[in-house]
Design an enzyme around this catalytic site. Structure first.
Site, short mmCIF file in Angstrom:
data_model
loop_
_atom_site.label_atom_id
_atom_site.label_comp_id
_atom_site.label_asym_id
_atom_site.label_seq_id
_atom_site.Cartn_x
_atom_site.Cartn_y
_atom_site.Cartn_z
N CYS A 111 12.33 55.10 -9.90
CA CYS A 111 11.15 54.97 -10.76
C CYS A 111 11.60 54.15 -11.97
O CYS A 111 12.53 54.55 -12.68
CB CYS A 111 10.72 56.38 -11.16
SG CYS A 111 9.43 56.43 -12.40
N CYS A 170 -2.21 57.21 -23.87
CA CYS A 170 -2.75 58.41 -23.21
C CYS A 170 -2.13 59.64 -23.89
O CYS A 170 -0.92 59.74 -24.02
CB CYS A 170 -2.40 58.39 -21.71
SG CYS A 170 -3.01 56.90 -20.88
N CYS A 213 0.90 61.84 -22.44
CA CYS A 213 2.10 61.14 -21.96
C CYS A 213 3.06 60.90 -23.12
O CYS A 213 2.66 60.40 -24.18
CB CYS A 213 1.68 59.81 -21.32
SG CYS A 213 3.08 58.75 -20.90
N GLU A 217 2.96 50.14 -19.02
CA GLU A 217 1.83 49.83 -18.16
C GLU A 217 2.15 48.52 -17.45
O GLU A 217 2.10 47.45 -18.06
CB GLU A 217 0.54 49.71 -19.01
CG GLU A 217 -0.64 49.10 -18.30
CD GLU A 217 -0.96 49.72 -16.93
OE1 GLU A 217 -0.93 50.95 -16.78
OE2 GLU A 217 -1.24 48.93 -16.00
N LEU A 253 -6.11 58.14 -12.59
CA LEU A 253 -7.51 58.43 -12.91
C LEU A 253 -7.62 59.63 -13.86
O LEU A 253 -8.27 59.56 -14.88
CB LEU A 253 -8.29 58.69 -11.62
CG LEU A 253 -9.80 58.59 -11.75
CD1 LEU A 253 -10.23 57.15 -11.99
CD2 LEU A 253 -10.49 59.14 -10.50
N HIS A 254 -7.03 60.73 -13.46
CA HIS A 254 -6.91 61.96 -14.27
C HIS A 254 -8.21 62.72 -14.51
O HIS A 254 -8.17 63.89 -14.92
CB HIS A 254 -6.20 61.70 -15.60
CG HIS A 254 -4.82 61.15 -15.43
ND1 HIS A 254 -3.88 61.72 -14.59
CD2 HIS A 254 -4.21 60.05 -15.94
CE1 HIS A 254 -2.75 61.02 -14.62
NE2 HIS A 254 -2.92 60.00 -15.42
N CYS A 268 8.20 60.27 -17.84
CA CYS A 268 7.49 59.69 -18.94
C CYS A 268 8.15 59.64 -20.31
O CYS A 268 7.63 60.20 -21.28
CB CYS A 268 6.15 60.39 -19.11
SG CYS A 268 5.52 61.04 -17.61
#
Ligand code: SAH
Length: 383
Positions: A135, A146, A149, A198, A255-256, A373
């Protein structure tokens, strides 16, 4: 690239939205140029500019992408007097390991990297019975803000270059080769852009990296596009561009929540591209590539985990080529939010299943090491 993929039927971005998505703080010193920033033709041109025969660019690529070796002194097929120039101009060291934290008996490891300007980013390597996944981070920090996060809380520091993103993948492949992971030497099989940043807000560097990962050897690592996942908050213009690239990577959309009202606060860029627009873009992507996409959904207790939201999500997705990946929230330091109760999670899963929507709950690998994260980079900064 043409700009015909800009969002349709919508107003131009406001300056503050543009800033949120694409602006980056001025870099004081640009990262050294690396040959992974270039396409194969550009690498040959660079060789010629340096007075090196073009075929040498292939040798560099073989060392770097096939053997994961950037130690030019060990490149015995390269004349000794050429190696220092190659080290400087082709494969300068872009990332330096600061520390590694392991868990799950060593099968999960998080590496914290320092870039040339002192900026910190992290990558996580996970070995499973049938695959080994890294990752990676595409930006230092993130501008998407967000609230659940960890990376989002610090804002965007800067975009990474293709060389810096690719270096994380090559480092992971080298760790796999070395036998350092329990189970002995293995092959890096999957790459997910789910670390810091992102990816679609750093579009060109990410695409160059995807090509470095997927190109057959020696031009790239030769990992299949299907084994690469690009995860996005839902930048519709980025999804539309990605569709034109002819690299069928797996798309994951964070989406969340299925409703715009809550999503406006959980994923603030939703004020620009609404749930339906994002899903339409993902549908078009799935149609063009033949690839099912993933919906990422962090389950947050009493925030987005209600049965009625599961029902709404099921209705939204039942005729779509999508798979839902539920992620128990990994609480960030100082946040009042936490993961859902097991019974609410179970209801969420069964509600989606009642609509025939494929759903899995992501295993919580790496939780003790804040696998999700930006938390390691954040911890290092406040030390
Ligand atoms: N910016 C991209 C990729 C980075 S994050 C994106 O948003 O998709 C990768 C995934 O982890 C995203 O789905 C993100 O929403 C999720 N995530 C972020 N913080 C989290 C947390 N605290 N707990 C669980 N998942 C989280």
């Amino acid at each position: 690239m043409s700009e015909t993929n800009e969002p349709k039927n919508s107003d131009a971005l406001t300056p503050s939205e543009l800033k949120l998505i694409f602006d980056e703080p001025k870099q004081k010193v640009k990262p050294p140029k690396h040959f992974a920033d270039l396409d194969p033709a550009g690498r040959k041109e660079l060789a010629l500019e340096l007075g090196i025969p073009a075929f040498r660019a292939n040798q560099v690529a073989t060392h770097f992408f096939t053997h994961h070796n950037d130690d030019t002194e060990s490149w015995s097929d390269i004349p000794k007097d050429m190696r220092a120039l190659m080290a400087e101009k082709f494969t300068p060291k872009l990332i330096t390991l600061v520390r590694t934290i392991e868990c799950d008996g060593g099968t999960t490891r998080k590496d914290l990297w320092r870039l040339h300007d002192g900026v910190l980013v992290e990558s996580v390597l996970m070995r499973y019975s049938d695959r080994t996944t890294v990752c990676i981070s595409s930006q230092a920090g993130c501008g998407m803000n967000c609230p659940f996060c960890a990376t989002g809380q610090g804002g965007l520091t800067r975009n990474l270059t293709a060389g810096e993103i690719t270096a994380q993948v090559v480092a992971a492949a080298r760790i796999c080769d070395s036998g350092a992971l329990p189970g002995g030497p293995t092959r890096l099989s999957n790459v997910v852009f789910m670390g810091m940043g992102e990816p679609l807000a750093n579009y060109n560097a990410v695409i160059r990296t995807v090509r470095n990962i997927t190109a057959p050897q020696p031009d790239g690592l030769g990992i299949g596009a299907r084994s690469v996942t690009v995860s996005t908050v839902g930048l519709v213009n980025g999804i539309e561009k990605l569709m034109q690239e002819d690299i069928p990577v797996t798309l994951a959309v964070s989406l969340h929540t299925p409703d715009d009202e809550l999503r406006d606060s959980l994923v603030p860029i939703n004020s620009r591209w609404k749930v339906k627009e994002v899903l339409t873009a993902a549908d078009n992507y799935a149609q063009k590539t033949g690839r099912r996409y993933s919906i990422e959904y962090a389950l947050i207790r009493d925030i987005n985990d209600q049965a009625w939201r599961a029902d709404l999500l099921g209705r939204l997705l039942k005729n779509r080529n999508a798979h839902v990946n539920l992620i128990p929230l990994n609480p960030t330091p100082g946040s009042k939010w936490t993961a859902s109760r097991p019974s609410d999670e179970a209801t969420f899963v069964s509600t989606l299943e009642s609509y025939g929507v494929p759903v899995t709950v992501r295993d919580t690998r790496g939780r003790e090491i804040d696998g999700a994260c930006g938390q390691l980079a954040a911890a290092e900064l406040i030390k």
